[in-house]
Motif scaffolding. Structure first.
Motif, short mmCIF file in Angstrom:
data_model
loop_
_atom_site.label_atom_id
_atom_site.label_comp_id
_atom_site.label_asym_id
_atom_site.label_seq_id
_atom_site.Cartn_x
_atom_site.Cartn_y
_atom_site.Cartn_z
N ARG A 104 0.83 -1.22 0.00
CA ARG A 104 0.00 0.00 0.00
C ARG A 104 0.86 1.26 0.00
N PHE A 105 2.05 1.19 0.59
CA PHE A 105 2.95 2.34 0.52
C PHE A 105 3.42 2.56 -0.93
N VAL A 106 3.66 1.47 -1.63
CA VAL A 106 4.01 1.58 -3.06
C VAL A 106 2.87 2.27 -3.81
N ARG A 107 1.65 1.88 -3.50
CA ARG A 107 0.50 2.50 -4.18
C ARG A 107 0.40 4.00 -3.84
N LEU A 108 0.69 4.35 -2.59
CA LEU A 108 0.65 5.77 -2.21
C LEU A 108 1.69 6.57 -3.01
N ALA A 109 2.86 5.94 -3.22
CA ALA A 109 3.90 6.62 -4.01
C ALA A 109 3.46 6.73 -5.47
N GLU A 110 2.92 5.65 -6.01
CA GLU A 110 2.48 5.66 -7.42
C GLU A 110 1.37 6.68 -7.64
N ALA A 111 0.52 6.85 -6.62
CA ALA A 111 -0.61 7.78 -6.75
C ALA A 111 -0.18 9.23 -6.51
N GLY A 112 1.09 9.43 -6.14
CA GLY A 112 1.57 10.79 -5.91
C GLY A 112 1.19 11.33 -4.53
N LEU A 113 0.64 10.49 -3.68
CA LEU A 113 0.28 10.94 -2.32
C LEU A 113 1.48 10.92 -1.39
N PHE A 114 2.43 10.06 -1.70
CA PHE A 114 3.67 9.98 -0.92
C PHE A 114 4.82 10.32 -1.86
N ASP A 115 5.57 11.38 -1.51
CA ASP A 115 6.71 11.80 -2.33
C ASP A 115 7.94 11.01 -1.90
N ALA A 116 8.11 9.83 -2.48
CA ALA A 116 9.22 8.96 -2.10
C ALA A 116 10.56 9.53 -2.57
N ALA A 117 10.53 10.20 -3.73
CA ALA A 117 11.77 10.74 -4.30
C ALA A 117 12.39 11.80 -3.40
N ALA A 118 11.54 12.55 -2.69
CA ALA A 118 12.04 13.65 -1.85
C ALA A 118 12.95 13.14 -0.73
N LEU A 119 12.85 11.87 -0.40
CA LEU A 119 13.61 11.34 0.73
C LEU A 119 14.93 10.70 0.31
N VAL A 120 15.13 10.58 -1.01
CA VAL A 120 16.40 10.02 -1.50
C VAL A 120 17.41 11.17 -1.58
N GLY A 121 18.35 11.16 -0.62
CA GLY A 121 19.29 12.28 -0.56
C GLY A 121 20.37 12.20 -1.62
N GLN A 122 21.12 11.10 -1.61
CA GLN A 122 22.28 10.95 -2.49
C GLN A 122 22.43 9.48 -2.84
N THR A 123 22.79 9.20 -4.10
CA THR A 123 23.02 7.80 -4.46
C THR A 123 24.52 7.55 -4.65
N TYR A 124 24.92 6.31 -4.43
CA TYR A 124 26.32 5.91 -4.47
C TYR A 124 26.45 4.58 -5.21
N THR A 125 27.65 4.34 -5.74
CA THR A 125 27.93 3.01 -6.30
C THR A 125 28.41 2.09 -5.17
N LEU A 126 28.51 0.80 -5.46
CA LEU A 126 29.01 -0.13 -4.45
C LEU A 126 30.42 0.26 -4.00
N ASP A 127 31.25 0.69 -4.94
CA ASP A 127 32.62 1.07 -4.57
C ASP A 127 32.66 2.30 -3.67
N GLN A 128 31.57 3.06 -3.67
CA GLN A 128 31.50 4.26 -2.81
C GLN A 128 30.73 3.99 -1.52
N ALA A 129 30.47 2.71 -1.21
CA ALA A 129 29.57 2.39 -0.08
C ALA A 129 30.10 2.93 1.25
N ARG A 130 31.41 2.88 1.43
CA ARG A 130 31.95 3.40 2.68
C ARG A 130 31.67 4.90 2.81
N GLU A 131 31.87 5.62 1.68
CA GLU A 131 31.54 7.07 1.68
C GLU A 131 30.08 7.29 2.03
N ALA A 132 29.22 6.40 1.55
CA ALA A 132 27.79 6.53 1.84
C ALA A 132 27.56 6.50 3.35
N PHE A 133 28.19 5.51 4.03
CA PHE A 133 28.03 5.42 5.49
C PHE A 133 28.65 6.63 6.19
#
Ligand code: ZN
Ligand code: ZN
Length: 440
Positions: free
Chosen positions: A395-424
């Motif tokens: 149901r959370f997926v549906r809320l995101a698909e319906a635009g009621l939950f802005d899931a993208a707003a919570l994704v701060g920064q993405t990293y590759t596996l080689d950058q995983a330590r930097e991520a932490f």
């Protein structure tokens, strides 16, 4: 014919199960059993045993990306090719401090990806499914699941965390909490998997596995926020920001965020908070400020007013926890995380609800006993927000698909596996809202 001593139908059936589960049938057949002789269905999907893959591994005093080789899976296990995994703040002490793992351990405790292989006893997911691998399992059969508290599912206590892969020298590698996540391949019990039938971006789904899912559950599970109510959210990290949105979705009239870090206060306003207070600026006056903001529009007691005693929030959601490392951004008023719990209780109105989510606090919390005893406030300790993952994640997926939950707003920064330590490291410093490792 005399009954053979010690061989009952029950023991034969139990031995049969041991065979199906990959165990030895030597007691029955007097010799080792080949896999091809085991009755019943086979594993489905691409055989992954022996596959090479890379993962962020903590071993003794270091953490590094290691090349590993997958071991054969157990009958109830699922192999997931990772799409993304959110580097969780609560993992930072294990990922970044030293001398805390005697055996190699794949870091993190959630993820998402595509099922590559399932053991013969798996029912919930199939090869090719997109799955969220949540931080808390849901078996549906243990006492807690049957009481409706899947967030305290006891499944893990009945299962050993065992090696799922080997290092080049043959040393067995386990997954943190039996999940891992910062790894190209995950081997998890089906009890952790929730299939989701969606094209939402991997990073957004990875956050639902942990903080976003927890924050959304905050206002919908252990409490159901009433429309038109006042909600205070302490802490505007990814969990708190999801809780703010959760309060909005449930129809709260006012959502007040409290957060020491300026960029997170801005984000709180962006995702729907009416106000964002700085607890450092408010100091000891924070509770009375909240009470004033939650006051009814009249002082007239018999017209729904609160009189001179103030009122407080209908719901207070705590999403702070203790600092694991000194932040490289604004420092909150209490690194131990105790003060926000006390404030949460104090700023709730008599009869109001408090839901806590933060972890890593240090110390003990106390309340004035008499008021604690009779003030009618209800305290909900929300392990992963009280998430019932098989019910809630779709149901959370549906809320995101319906635009009621802005899931993208919570994704701060993405990293590759080689950058995983930097991520932490970035998560530990709180210089990013969140850090998601995205796999090729
Ligand atoms: Zn987590
Ligand atoms: Zn359970």
């Amino acid at each position: 014919m005399p009954k053979e001593p010690g061989v009952s139908r029950r023991s034969v059936l139990k031995q049969g199960m041991a065979v199906a589960a990959g165990g030895s049938a030597g007691a029955l057949l007097g010799r080792p059993v080949e896999a091809s002789e085991i009755p019943g269905p086979r594993a489905q999907g691409t055989s992954t045993a022996g596959q090479a893959f890379r993962a962020l591994v903590r071993y003794r005093d270091g953490v590094s990306v290691e090349e590993l080789r997958l071991l054969p899976i157990r009958p109830r296990e699922v192999v997931v090719r990772s799409e993304a995994s959110m580097a969780c703040y609560s993992i930072t002490p294990f990922a970044l401090r030293t001398n805390n793992y005697a055996r190699p351990t794949i870091m993190n405790h959630s993820g998402m990806g595509v099922v590559e292989e399932v053991g013969p006893m798996v029912k919930r997911v199939q090869p090719g499914d997109r799955v969220i691998v949540a931080g808390t399992p849901q078996c549906g059969q243990c006492y807690q699941c049957l009481q409706g508290r899947a967030d305290h599912c006891q499944w893990l206590s009945g299962v050993d965390v065992h090696p799922i892969a080997e290092m080049a020298d043959g040393t067995g590698v386990v997954e943190m909490s039996g999940i891992g996540g910062i790894s190209e391949l995950m081997v998890v019990a089906e009890e952790y998997c929730c299939p989701v039938f969606t094209d939402l971006p991997a990073a957004e789904l990875a956050m639902l596995a942990d903080t976003s899912g927890t924050g959304l559950a905050a206002c919908m599970n252990l409490v159901q926020v009433d429309p038109g109510s006042d909600v205070v959210v302490l802490g505007a990290g990814p969990l708190g920001l999801a809780a703010i949105q959760s309060a909005r979705i449930m129809g709260a009239a006012q959502v007040i965020a409290v957060e020491p870090v300026a960029y997170r206060r801005e984000k709180a306003l962006e995702v729907g908070a009416n106000a964002a207070l700085d607890p450092n600026a408010e100091g000891d006056g924070l509770v009375s400020t909240i009470q004033a903001m939650c006051a009814p529009p009249t002082d007239r007691l018999f017209a729904g007013g609160s009189g001179a005693r103030g009122r407080g929030a209908d719901y207070v959601i705590e999403a702070v926890g203790g600092d694991q490392f000194p932040p490289e951004v604004e420092v909150g008023p209490d690194p131990t995380g105790i003060l926000p719990i006390r404030q949460a209780w104090t700023m709730a109105r008599p009869g109001g609800h408090i839901v806590t989510h933060g972890i890593g606090q240090r110390g003990e919390v106390s309340f004035p006993a008499s008021a604690f005893s009779i003030s009618g406030k209800t305290f909900h300790a929300g392990q992963q927000g009280g998430l019932n993952m098989m019910r809630d994640l779709p149901r959370f997926v549906r809320l995101a698909e319906a635009g009621l939950f802005d899931a993208a707003a919570l994704v701060g920064q993405t990293y590759t596996l080689d950058q995983a330590r930097e991520a932490f490291e970035a998560v530990a410093a709180r210089t990013v809202l969140s850090a998601v490792v995205v796999f090729d």
